[in-house]
Design an enzyme around this catalytic site. Structure first.
Site, PDB file in Angstrom:
ATOM      1  N   LYS A 170       0.896  -1.173   0.000  1.00  0.00           N
ATOM      2  CA  LYS A 170       0.000   0.000   0.000  1.00  0.00           C
ATOM      3  C   LYS A 170       0.928   1.214   0.000  1.00  0.00           C
ATOM      4  CE  LYS A 170      -1.682   3.059   1.889  1.00  0.00           C
ATOM      5  NZ  LYS A 170      -1.496   4.492   1.448  1.00  0.00           N
ATOM      6  N   GLY A 201      -4.444   3.470  -2.233  1.00  0.00           N
ATOM      7  CA  GLY A 201      -5.560   3.911  -1.395  1.00  0.00           C
ATOM      8  C   GLY A 201      -5.109   4.794  -0.255  1.00  0.00           C
ATOM      9  N   GLY A 203      -4.412   5.966   3.651  1.00  0.00           N
ATOM     10  CA  GLY A 203      -3.834   5.304   4.825  1.00  0.00           C
ATOM     11  C   GLY A 203      -4.869   4.762   5.794  1.00  0.00           C
ATOM     12  N   PRO A 204      -5.791   5.624   6.267  1.00  0.00           N
ATOM     13  CA  PRO A 204      -6.742   5.141   7.278  1.00  0.00           C
ATOM     14  C   PRO A 204      -7.737   4.113   6.742  1.00  0.00           C
ATOM     15  CG  PRO A 204      -6.586   7.548   7.274  1.00  0.00           C
ATOM     16  CD  PRO A 204      -5.873   7.074   6.052  1.00  0.00           C
ATOM     17  N   GLY A 207      -4.600   1.298   4.082  1.00  0.00           N
ATOM     18  CA  GLY A 207      -3.422   1.035   4.924  1.00  0.00           C
ATOM     19  C   GLY A 207      -3.813   0.314   6.200  1.00  0.00           C
ATOM     20  N   GLU A 245       9.928   1.963  10.465  1.00  0.00           N
ATOM     21  CA  GLU A 245      10.979   2.928  10.165  1.00  0.00           C
ATOM     22  C   GLU A 245      10.317   4.288  10.280  1.00  0.00           C
ATOM     23  OE1 GLU A 245      13.128   5.366   9.167  1.00  0.00           O
ATOM     24  OE2 GLU A 245      13.117   4.831   7.042  1.00  0.00           O
ATOM     25  N   CYS A 279      14.087  11.263   6.214  1.00  0.00           N
ATOM     26  CA  CYS A 279      13.977  10.959   7.650  1.00  0.00           C
ATOM     27  C   CYS A 279      15.337  10.975   8.327  1.00  0.00           C
ATOM     28  CB  CYS A 279      13.280   9.631   7.857  1.00  0.00           C
ATOM     29  SG  CYS A 279      13.907   8.332   6.799  1.00  0.00           S
ATOM     30  N   GLU A 369      10.356  16.462  14.242  1.00  0.00           N
ATOM     31  CA  GLU A 369      10.723  16.282  12.833  1.00  0.00           C
ATOM     32  C   GLU A 369       9.895  17.254  11.985  1.00  0.00           C
ATOM     33  OE1 GLU A 369       9.595  12.550  10.828  1.00  0.00           O
ATOM     34  OE2 GLU A 369      11.673  12.465  10.170  1.00  0.00           O
TER      35      GLU A 369
HETATM   36  P1  NAD Z   1       2.002   8.905   7.308  1.00  0.00           P
HETATM   37  O1  NAD Z   1       2.646   8.139   8.389  1.00  0.00           O
HETATM   38  O2  NAD Z   1       0.617   9.404   7.527  1.00  0.00           O
HETATM   39  O3  NAD Z   1       1.971   8.032   5.956  1.00  0.00           O
HETATM   40  C1  NAD Z   1       2.888   7.004   5.625  1.00  0.00           C
HETATM   41  C2  NAD Z   1       2.131   5.816   5.029  1.00  0.00           C
HETATM   42  O4  NAD Z   1       1.224   5.298   6.006  1.00  0.00           O
HETATM   43  C3  NAD Z   1       1.262   6.188   3.808  1.00  0.00           C
HETATM   44  O5  NAD Z   1       1.245   5.126   2.895  1.00  0.00           O
HETATM   45  C4  NAD Z   1      -0.103   6.352   4.433  1.00  0.00           C
HETATM   46  O6  NAD Z   1      -1.151   6.159   3.513  1.00  0.00           O
HETATM   47  C5  NAD Z   1      -0.093   5.259   5.474  1.00  0.00           C
HETATM   48  N1  NAD Z   1      -1.040   5.450   6.584  1.00  0.00           N
HETATM   49  C6  NAD Z   1      -1.531   6.616   7.088  1.00  0.00           C
HETATM   50  N2  NAD Z   1      -2.391   6.371   8.082  1.00  0.00           N
HETATM   51  C7  NAD Z   1      -2.465   5.027   8.231  1.00  0.00           C
HETATM   52  C8  NAD Z   1      -3.175   4.161   9.116  1.00  0.00           C
HETATM   53  N3  NAD Z   1      -4.007   4.633  10.036  1.00  0.00           N
HETATM   54  N4  NAD Z   1      -2.984   2.825   8.988  1.00  0.00           N
HETATM   55  C9  NAD Z   1      -2.130   2.327   8.061  1.00  0.00           C
HETATM   56  N5  NAD Z   1      -1.444   3.094   7.201  1.00  0.00           N
HETATM   57  C10 NAD Z   1      -1.596   4.436   7.284  1.00  0.00           C
HETATM   58  O7  NAD Z   1       2.931  10.099   6.930  1.00  0.00           O
HETATM   59  P2  NAD Z   1       2.561  11.396   6.080  1.00  0.00           P
HETATM   60  O8  NAD Z   1       1.236  11.977   6.448  1.00  0.00           O
HETATM   61  O9  NAD Z   1       2.752  11.056   4.644  1.00  0.00           O
HETATM   62  O10 NAD Z   1       3.690  12.378   6.583  1.00  0.00           O
HETATM   63  C11 NAD Z   1       3.555  12.986   7.864  1.00  0.00           C
HETATM   64  C12 NAD Z   1       4.900  13.113   8.519  1.00  0.00           C
HETATM   65  O11 NAD Z   1       5.493  11.821   8.684  1.00  0.00           O
HETATM   66  C13 NAD Z   1       5.955  13.869   7.736  1.00  0.00           C
HETATM   67  O12 NAD Z   1       5.834  15.233   7.851  1.00  0.00           O
HETATM   68  C14 NAD Z   1       7.197  13.335   8.349  1.00  0.00           C
HETATM   69  O13 NAD Z   1       7.516  13.980   9.544  1.00  0.00           O
HETATM   70  C15 NAD Z   1       6.881  11.914   8.631  1.00  0.00           C
HETATM   71  N6  NAD Z   1       7.417  11.014   7.560  1.00  0.00           N
HETATM   72  C16 NAD Z   1       8.477  10.254   7.847  1.00  0.00           C
HETATM   73  C17 NAD Z   1       8.984   9.427   6.866  1.00  0.00           C
HETATM   74  C18 NAD Z   1      10.157   8.571   7.114  1.00  0.00           C
HETATM   75  O14 NAD Z   1      10.780   8.119   6.172  1.00  0.00           O
HETATM   76  N7  NAD Z   1      10.481   8.243   8.340  1.00  0.00           N
HETATM   77  C19 NAD Z   1       8.426   9.412   5.603  1.00  0.00           C
HETATM   78  C20 NAD Z   1       7.312  10.193   5.338  1.00  0.00           C
HETATM   79  C21 NAD Z   1       6.800  10.984   6.343  1.00  0.00           C
END
Ligand code: NAD
Length: 462
Positions: A170, A201, A203-204, A207, A245, A279, A369
């Site tokens: 996903k 799709g 995340g919420p 995912g 991660e 990150c 971050e």
């Molecule tokens: P996020 O954690 O919301 O999204 C990452 C992935 O998780 C996406 O594929 C998303 O669709 C999915 N996701 C979101 N909610 C979910 C849920 N409830 N259950 C399962 N999967 C879910 O991150 P974001 O909104 O894209 O970014 C927000 C912040 O996260 C950024 O500003 C940054 O600080 C951090 N970030 C960190 C990394 C990293 O590599 N560590 C990468 C991207 C973002």
């Protein structure tokens, strides 16, 4: 670049269960460049069933044959590298040369490393009177972010396939076109049907359905700490394997003996790269009080040169997040030396490269971050204080140490609570384990350590 209107499940593009779609927007000009299906729990269910059905055959495929398929996948990525770079640039906004070198180049390296590891890894070993088999964990649910769209996918899918696992991916909703291109590459490389499956799709919805699916054996997630914590909780309750991660707030520690100009310039370039959406970026620069103002001047000059050439951040949401951190930095009393919250362009999600001086370790911009092109320069009086500040966040993903002698830098690096440290600008190594101490995550990616995350042991006694 064309968007697929279906999901890649069981070796074919199938219509999604529902009719909802996600718009893909180019962050440079804010134009819609495509639409992909917004998958639901039903799509995830189909994909997990396909992955489960493919598991026995793939797990029993000799590692050398799995290696050959991964080598074929690497070759397809090489053949399509220009298309990959253009797609990442279109949906992430990164400048094309960076997309070519990093967004397309690094996944090729990583896929190649797993083609080799699959052929050479000791999947069977003798321990005294036992034979220990390293067997695939099973069906993997991979959830990836947008910041390095293809790297994040390959860093999970390649070791999983090398181990003999099957995968449901996903990808991030902001960068699904790169994920679709990867699915095309999997098909072109001739991987058996169902070994890799893609559900685009939200995340919420998609995912969460994947993370909660009872027939997924291991969830591998990269993204925010908030979502990671939730996924870790869900996996814990179901007693299933999880790899997380998460974020970082890494320190770039410049010891007084270092080549200051080099350390500052490389440090600024590191933070501005990918518009700060990395990150492992060294977003806190720690400088001895005797060199502090000189370092601030060097950093300001280096950052000012970037202008809007670094590209935008991924989305309007991300831009407002980064801007609010910049405003918070000003409000908490840090000295803004370059940049600021105003956009350098009228169109596109651009943020000015920003440098703050007089940042104290407890300020929000020194603790959280930001995920944008924002550097905080912090002063230290002695080495003990530098260690305390460097280790003084909830994170521990990466870092850098600079000193005249390597031995001095290594001695300091050994005191850091972090998973990776670059010594005097050390180069990226795709075989070195990557992952976090503390709240930066659980588990490791890349190289043989990344492969072992997807294996479980079975011991036979004789
Ligand atoms: P996020 O954690 O919301 O999204 C990452 C992935 O998780 C996406 O594929 C998303 O669709 C999915 N996701 C979101 N909610 C979910 C849920 N409830 N259950 C399962 N999967 C879910 O991150 P974001 O909104 O894209 O970014 C927000 C912040 O996260 C950024 O500003 C940054 O600080 C951090 N970030 C960190 C990394 C990293 O590599 N560590 C990468 C991207 C973002």
């Amino acid at each position: 670049m064309k968007a697929h209107h279906g999901m890649y499940i069981g070796g074919e593009w199938r219509p999604a269960a529902g009719a909802d779609t996600i718009e893909v927007v180019n962050p440079v000009d804010e134009q819609v460049i495509g639409r992909v299906p917004a998958g639901t729990a039903a799509d995830v269910g189909h994909a997990v069933r396909a992955a489960r059905a493919a598991l026995p055959g793939w797990a029993a495929t000799p590692p050398t044959e799995r290696a050959a398929k991964l080598a074929a996948l690497r070759d397809v990525l090489v053949a399509r590298k220009d298309e990959i770079a253009e797609t990442v640039t279109a949906e992430l906004g990164s400048p094309l040369p960076f997309s070519q070198a990093v967004h397309a180049g690094v996944p090729i390296l990583v896929a190649g490393s797993y083609a080799e590891l699959a052929a050479t890894y000791a999947f069977e070993e003798k321990v005294g009177n036992s034979t220990v088999y390293h067997e695939p964990v099973g069906v993997v649910g991979a959830i990836t972010p947008w910041n390095y769209p293809l790297h994040q996918i390959v860093a999970k899918v390649a070791p999983a396939l090398a181990a003999g696992c099957t995968v449901v991916l996903k990808p991030a909703e902001d960068t699904p076109l790169t994920a679709q291109l990867f699915a095309e590459a999997v098909a072109e490389a001739g991987l058996p049907a169902g070994v890799f499956n893609l559900v685009t799709g939200l995340g919420p919805v998609a995912g969460q359905a994947l993370a909660e699916h009872p027939d997924v054996d291991l969830v591998s997630f990269t993204g925010s700490t908030a979502v990671g914590r939730r996924i870790g909780g869900t996996a814990g309750a179901a007693v299933k394997r999880v790899a997380l991660e998460l974020g970082g707030k890494s320190a770039n520690v410049i010891l007084p003996s270092a080549d200051l100009a080099k350390a500052v310039n490389v440090g600024v370039a590191n933070v501005m790269s990918n518009s700060g959406q990395t990150c492992s970026a060294w977003t806190r620069m720690l400088v001895h009080t005797s060199q502090y103002e000189e370092a601030v001047a060097l950093a300001a000059a280096a950052a000012a040169k970037y202008g809007d050439r670094i590209g935008p951040v991924v989305s309007a949401k991300q831009r407002s997040r980064v801007r609010s951190y910049i405003e918070k930095g000003v409000a908490e009393g840090a000295r803004l030396v370059v940049g600021g919250p105003e956009s350098p362009r009228e169109q596109g999600y651009f943020v000015s490269p920003t440098v703050f001086a007089d940042v104290t370790p407890d300020m929000t911009i020194a603790q959280e971050e930001i995920f944008g092109p924002v550097l905080s320069i912090i002063r230290y009086e002695d080495e003990e204080e530098a260690v305390r500040i460097a280790n003084g966040t909830v994170y521990g993903l990466a870092g850098a140490v600079w000193a005249a002698e390597e031995a001095e830098a290594v001695a300091f690096a050994r005191r850091l609570d972090t998973g990776q440290v670059d010594i005097n600008g050390g180069r990226f190594n795709p075989l070195a384990p990557f992952g976090g101490y503390k709240q930066s995550g659980v588990g490791r990616e890349l190289g043989s350590h990344g492969l072992s995350e997807y294996l479980q042991t079975k011991s036979l006694q004789f």
